[in-house]
Design a protein around this motif. Structure first.
Motif, PDB file in Angstrom:
ATOM      1  N   ASP A   8     -37.629  62.302  64.437  1.00  0.00           N
ATOM      2  CA  ASP A   8     -36.612  61.586  63.677  1.00  0.00           C
ATOM      3  C   ASP A   8     -35.328  62.385  63.497  1.00  0.00           C
ATOM      4  O   ASP A   8     -34.392  61.915  62.865  1.00  0.00           O
ATOM      5  N   PHE A  68     -40.324  49.974  60.968  1.00  0.00           N
ATOM      6  CA  PHE A  68     -39.106  50.765  60.828  1.00  0.00           C
ATOM      7  C   PHE A  68     -38.054  50.351  61.849  1.00  0.00           C
ATOM      8  O   PHE A  68     -38.344  50.177  63.032  1.00  0.00           O
ATOM      9  N   ALA A 100     -32.386  54.244  59.731  1.00  0.00           N
ATOM     10  CA  ALA A 100     -32.279  54.940  58.449  1.00  0.00           C
ATOM     11  C   ALA A 100     -31.147  55.952  58.522  1.00  0.00           C
ATOM     12  O   ALA A 100     -30.691  56.338  59.605  1.00  0.00           O
ATOM     13  N   VAL A 117     -33.762  61.079  56.574  1.00  0.00           N
ATOM     14  CA  VAL A 117     -35.000  60.381  56.246  1.00  0.00           C
ATOM     15  C   VAL A 117     -36.065  60.794  57.254  1.00  0.00           C
ATOM     16  O   VAL A 117     -35.855  60.720  58.461  1.00  0.00           O
ATOM     17  N   VAL A 147     -39.435  60.267  59.228  1.00  0.00           N
ATOM     18  CA  VAL A 147     -40.313  59.188  59.681  1.00  0.00           C
ATOM     19  C   VAL A 147     -41.588  59.821  60.206  1.00  0.00           C
ATOM     20  O   VAL A 147     -41.612  60.390  61.293  1.00  0.00           O
ATOM     21  N   LEU A 166     -42.044  56.816  55.329  1.00  0.00           N
ATOM     22  CA  LEU A 166     -40.620  57.127  55.267  1.00  0.00           C
ATOM     23  C   LEU A 166     -40.378  57.938  53.996  1.00  0.00           C
ATOM     24  O   LEU A 166     -40.695  57.484  52.894  1.00  0.00           O
ATOM     25  N   ALA A 207     -33.071  53.280  54.129  1.00  0.00           N
ATOM     26  CA  ALA A 207     -33.897  52.958  55.297  1.00  0.00           C
ATOM     27  C   ALA A 207     -33.943  51.448  55.436  1.00  0.00           C
ATOM     28  O   ALA A 207     -33.840  50.714  54.444  1.00  0.00           O
TER      29      ALA A 207
END
Length: 264
Positions: free
Chosen positions: A50, A120, A123, A127, A129, A152, A158
């Protein structure tokens, strides 16, 4: 704020997209394939996991974080969109199928949301993930959506997508609700989540609801979807002519059949 503080606007009704406004040097992360459009001046980059710095631990940490995403059925990579221009720029992400986009401010939800593995969408950068492993093996083996769900974490915005109409329910302490496992979209981290066997052999085999239901006990907040993608896909698949579905609504094809025309 540890996360980038982004502004956004939702467009549409049943096929929504979210437009994110980025100040200079602000970044948003998204799943591969969710991009709809973006302004000139936004730099697109593919990253492992992420892209958050939380618990990176160098290269091995990044590889581990990316590998965890594979367990949820996602790609090893995510895409970051950074505003490299001097003014405000916009980037938009679209829903993958009919439904709603749910904006979630993690700073108002104790910094954590648990959601189904394909919910998802995007975001703010920062954040995290990750994956959420359910405590009980029964949940893992029989939970429908699987015991591995997305987690999350952070204090930024998000965006989660779900099918059909979205119902948000706040559970009081000790309050219990039972949900079809496919209809569960997301829940706050304080909700106790488990799986229970549907009582009665006839109910389990012929009730059409499967063998197991998700049980969620408050306190906390739960989001429920009316049309899981798996349910939509199974109906479409069953309606296809080669699978026994009706040809009565196949448009021009039915007209040719009626007139005895040759399609070749």
């Amino acid at each position: 704020m540890n996360n980038h503080e982004i502004d956004y606007e939702l467009f549409g009704d049943d096929m929504q997209f979210v437009q994110v406004e980025l100040d200079p040097k602000e970044t948003v992360i998204a799943e591969a394939g969710s991009l709809m459009m973006m302004d000139d001046g936004i730099k697109l980059e593919t990253v492992f996991g992420d892209g958050s710095s939380r618990g990176s631990g160098g290269l091995m940490g990044k590889l581990l974080g990316a590998g965890k995403r594979v367990l949820t059925g996602e790609s090893l990579f995510m895409t970051t969109f950074t505003n490299e221009a001097h003014g405000k720029k916009h980037v938009s992400f679209a829903s993958p199928y009919p439904g709603k986009i749910i904006p979630m401010d993690l700073s108002e939800m104790n910094g954590k949301i648990i959601c189904q593995k394909d919910a998802f969408l995007a975001a703010a950068k920062g954040v995290s993930v990750g994956i959420e492993l359910q405590r009980k093996l029964g949940t893992g083996f029989f939970g429908g959506e699987g015991f591995i769900m997305q987690k999350l974490e952070g204090d930024g915005m998000a965006f989660v997508h779900a099918g059909g109409t979205i119902y948000k329910k706040t559970l009081a302490p000790g309050e219990l609700i039972r949900i079809d496992t496919g209809c569960l979209v997301a829940m706050t981290g304080d909700v106790d989540y488990n799986i229970e066997l549907v009582g009665g052999v006839k109910t389990a085999l012929f009730g059409g609801e499967g063998l197991f239901l998700a049980t969620l006990r408050g306190p906390g907040t739960v989001w429920v979807q009316s049309l899981p993608f798996s349910r939509l896909a199974s109906r479409v698949f069953a309606a296809m002519p080669q699978n026994g579905g009706s040809k009565g609504e196949s448009g021009l094809g039915s007209m040719f059949d009626f007139l005895g025309g040759d399609r070749d």
